[in-house]
Design a protein around this motif. Structure first.
Motif, PDB file in Angstrom:
ATOM      1  N   ARG A 296       0.755  -1.243  -0.006  1.00  0.00           N
ATOM      2  CA  ARG A 296      -0.048  -0.073   0.030  1.00  0.00           C
ATOM      3  C   ARG A 296       0.839   1.180   0.078  1.00  0.00           C
ATOM      4  O   ARG A 296       0.338   2.145  -0.567  1.00  0.00           O
ATOM      5  CB  ARG A 296      -0.991   0.151   1.326  1.00  0.00           C
ATOM      6  CG  ARG A 296      -2.096  -1.043   1.086  1.00  0.00           C
ATOM      7  CD  ARG A 296      -3.201  -0.706   2.309  1.00  0.00           C
ATOM      8  NE  ARG A 296      -2.564  -1.008   3.588  1.00  0.00           N
ATOM      9  CZ  ARG A 296      -2.892  -2.047   4.157  1.00  0.00           C
ATOM     10  NH1 ARG A 296      -3.506  -3.191   3.470  1.00  0.00           N
ATOM     11  NH2 ARG A 296      -2.158  -2.320   5.280  1.00  0.00           N
ATOM     12  N   ARG A 335      -8.851   4.569  -2.188  1.00  0.00           N
ATOM     13  CA  ARG A 335      -8.396   4.485  -0.927  1.00  0.00           C
ATOM     14  C   ARG A 335      -7.295   5.179  -0.845  1.00  0.00           C
ATOM     15  O   ARG A 335      -6.775   5.840   0.240  1.00  0.00           O
ATOM     16  CB  ARG A 335      -8.359   3.080  -0.473  1.00  0.00           C
ATOM     17  CG  ARG A 335      -7.743   2.911   0.656  1.00  0.00           C
ATOM     18  CD  ARG A 335      -8.566   3.319   1.864  1.00  0.00           C
ATOM     19  NE  ARG A 335      -8.243   3.213   3.130  1.00  0.00           N
ATOM     20  CZ  ARG A 335      -8.292   3.653   4.331  1.00  0.00           C
ATOM     21  NH1 ARG A 335      -9.099   4.920   4.424  1.00  0.00           N
ATOM     22  NH2 ARG A 335      -7.552   3.671   5.543  1.00  0.00           N
ATOM     23  N   SER A 336      -5.993   5.056  -2.016  1.00  0.00           N
ATOM     24  CA  SER A 336      -5.179   5.766  -1.811  1.00  0.00           C
ATOM     25  C   SER A 336      -5.111   7.361  -1.613  1.00  0.00           C
ATOM     26  O   SER A 336      -4.486   8.205  -1.127  1.00  0.00           O
ATOM     27  CB  SER A 336      -4.021   5.296  -3.265  1.00  0.00           C
ATOM     28  OG  SER A 336      -4.567   5.717  -4.123  1.00  0.00           O
ATOM     29  N   LYS A 339      -5.921   8.231   1.603  1.00  0.00           N
ATOM     30  CA  LYS A 339      -4.702   8.293   2.431  1.00  0.00           C
ATOM     31  C   LYS A 339      -3.738   9.247   2.418  1.00  0.00           C
ATOM     32  O   LYS A 339      -3.516  10.020   3.278  1.00  0.00           O
ATOM     33  CB  LYS A 339      -3.934   6.992   2.419  1.00  0.00           C
ATOM     34  CG  LYS A 339      -4.610   5.527   2.852  1.00  0.00           C
ATOM     35  CD  LYS A 339      -4.850   5.532   4.217  1.00  0.00           C
ATOM     36  CE  LYS A 339      -3.502   5.465   4.939  1.00  0.00           C
ATOM     37  NZ  LYS A 339      -3.677   5.192   6.469  1.00  0.00           N
ATOM     38  N   GLU A 342      -5.300  12.283   3.919  1.00  0.00           N
ATOM     39  CA  GLU A 342      -5.103  12.164   5.396  1.00  0.00           C
ATOM     40  C   GLU A 342      -3.734  12.682   5.969  1.00  0.00           C
ATOM     41  O   GLU A 342      -3.412  13.185   6.800  1.00  0.00           O
ATOM     42  CB  GLU A 342      -5.296  10.775   6.000  1.00  0.00           C
ATOM     43  CG  GLU A 342      -6.766  10.418   5.806  1.00  0.00           C
ATOM     44  CD  GLU A 342      -7.056   9.188   6.259  1.00  0.00           C
ATOM     45  OE1 GLU A 342      -6.164   8.244   6.541  1.00  0.00           O
ATOM     46  OE2 GLU A 342      -7.949   8.336   6.419  1.00  0.00           O
ATOM     47  N   LYS A 343      -2.782  12.429   4.959  1.00  0.00           N
ATOM     48  CA  LYS A 343      -1.439  12.889   5.081  1.00  0.00           C
ATOM     49  C   LYS A 343      -1.149  14.207   4.757  1.00  0.00           C
ATOM     50  O   LYS A 343      -0.101  14.839   4.787  1.00  0.00           O
ATOM     51  CB  LYS A 343      -0.439  11.905   4.102  1.00  0.00           C
ATOM     52  CG  LYS A 343      -0.320  10.283   4.886  1.00  0.00           C
ATOM     53  CD  LYS A 343       0.716   9.659   3.640  1.00  0.00           C
ATOM     54  CE  LYS A 343       0.689   8.033   4.352  1.00  0.00           C
ATOM     55  NZ  LYS A 343       1.544   8.263   5.610  1.00  0.00           N
TER      56      LYS A 343
END
Length: 377
Positions: A296, A335-336, A339, A342-343
């Motif tokens: 991932r 999903r990536s 993420k 979120e980062k």
């Protein structure tokens, strides 16, 4: 009898207390000494020694004519030591490999032992009945003197380990370096082997010739999965061996027609299975989780690098781009994107994305690291 009844009676019942204490001490001793066999890559040594002890038991009975446990185990010890030194001699004097020498001695001594047992069974002396219990073990025959001997040997093993700890540790991991330091490697090697033989001989009455090697190796194999430190491995192996003895005895006593030795080995195998799957460092479960996490992360970084290359075509990195231009990229998933948001690498606005300053610098650092690795190669 249920398991709860067993543990309720174990301290008050002489037989249960003796058998439980004996199997626990035996398991701890085998765990400690089995660690050295595993780390020295001599896993078959326990199997060869246990089988080599069988003709010693039979010869001791033929010579003395009695089934005195101490005399029979003394014969097993002598026979096991002879088999061990024959293995060492074959390895040093011939071009045969270690596994070949172990297999030769195992089959030769075991065949000779079975021949002697067959001969004994045909004798008119009724005393030989039950001598074959040493093949598969019979923990119910343990008495207090046997347990006392096991405790004494285990304490002696622990004392020797403490006295020669530095020498044992160096020899395990670098025998040649041990010689350069001036240590007597042959004496240290013989000392380790002697105690391994002693532990195997003590376990023959409980576990038997056939299964003794499993009790020697299983706790050590389980402990190896949890640590890289020798001291921790020995301690864990001793605990796994002791618990295998206790729970194996408990299960055997609480059920009908279950032999104690095989059950102890099966419990030890359960410890091995659990360790292989759930240990944090080497366990299959955590290895799979780390693999998926790394995959991932790789997909995330590949997607960020693609976004970076797209954003570089504009003066403003925060210029919005349609998400659909990423659809054909192999590393892209919804999903990536979540993420990455979120980062704080990107911002998402409906069907558009744009790089942030933090995401731009993260991509630049990854690009520089990749370029550096390619130049060094």
């Amino acid at each position: 009898m249920s398991l709860f009844d067993y543990f309720d009676q174990v301290f008050s019942d002489y037989t249960l207390r003796t058998i439980t204490l004996g199997t626990a001490v035996l398991g701890a001793a085998c765990g400690m000494l089995g660690s050295f066999a595993v780390l020295r890559k001599q896993s078959l040594l326990g199997d060869a020694i246990s089988h080599a002890a069988l003709p010693g038991i039979a010869l001791a009975f033929l010579i003395t004519g009695t089934k005195d446990t101490n005399l029979l185990l003394m014969g097993a010890l002598i026979s096991g030591l002879i088999g061990t030194f024959w293995i060492r001699g074959i390895i040093k004097k011939t071009h045969l490999k270690t596994d070949t020498a172990l297999g030769l001695i195992l089959s030769l001594f075991f065949g000779f032992g079975m021949l002697l047992l067959t001969f004994i069974q045909k004798q008119p002396n009724a005393n030989q009945a039950g001598l074959d219990k040493y093949l598969f073990g019979q923990a119910a025959t343990l008495v207090e003197s046997d347990v006392t001997l096991m405790i004494f040997v285990t304490l002696m093993c622990a004392l020797v380990l403490l006295l020669f700890w530095k020498e044992f540790k160096i020899l395990l991991f670098d025998a040649d370096f041990t010689k350069t330091l001036g240590f007597n490697t042959r004496f240290i090697d013989i000392l380790i082997t002697f105690f391994i033989v002693l532990a195997i001989v003590l376990g023959l009455q409980t576990v038997g010739v056939v299964l003794m090697s499993a009790l020697l190796l299983a706790p050590a194999a389980a402990a190896r999965q949890w640590t890289n430190r020798l001291s921790s491995m020995i301690l864990l192996a001793a605990l796994f061996g002791a618990f295998s003895g206790v729970f194996g005895t408990a299960i055997s006593a609480s059920q009908n027609n279950l032999s104690t030795g095989p059950v102890i080995v099966l419990v030890a195998a359960v410890f091995v299975l659990i360790s292989f799957v759930f240990s944090p460092g080497r366990g299959l479960l955590f290895r799979e989780l780390r693999f998926r996490q790394n995959r991932r992360d790789l997909q995330l970084k590949k997607t960020l690098q693609l976004m970076h290359s797209i954003a570089k075509t504009h003066d403003d990195i925060s210029h919005p781009h349609a998400i659909r231009i990423l659809n054909n990229f192999q590393g892209f998933t919804k999903r990536s994107l979540q993420k990455m948001e979120e980062k704080q690498w990107i911002t998402l606005q409906q069907h558009h994305w744009s790089l942030t300053e933090k995401g731009y610098f993260a991509a630049e650092n990854m690009f520089n690291e990749t370029t550096h690795d390619e130049s060094t190669n």
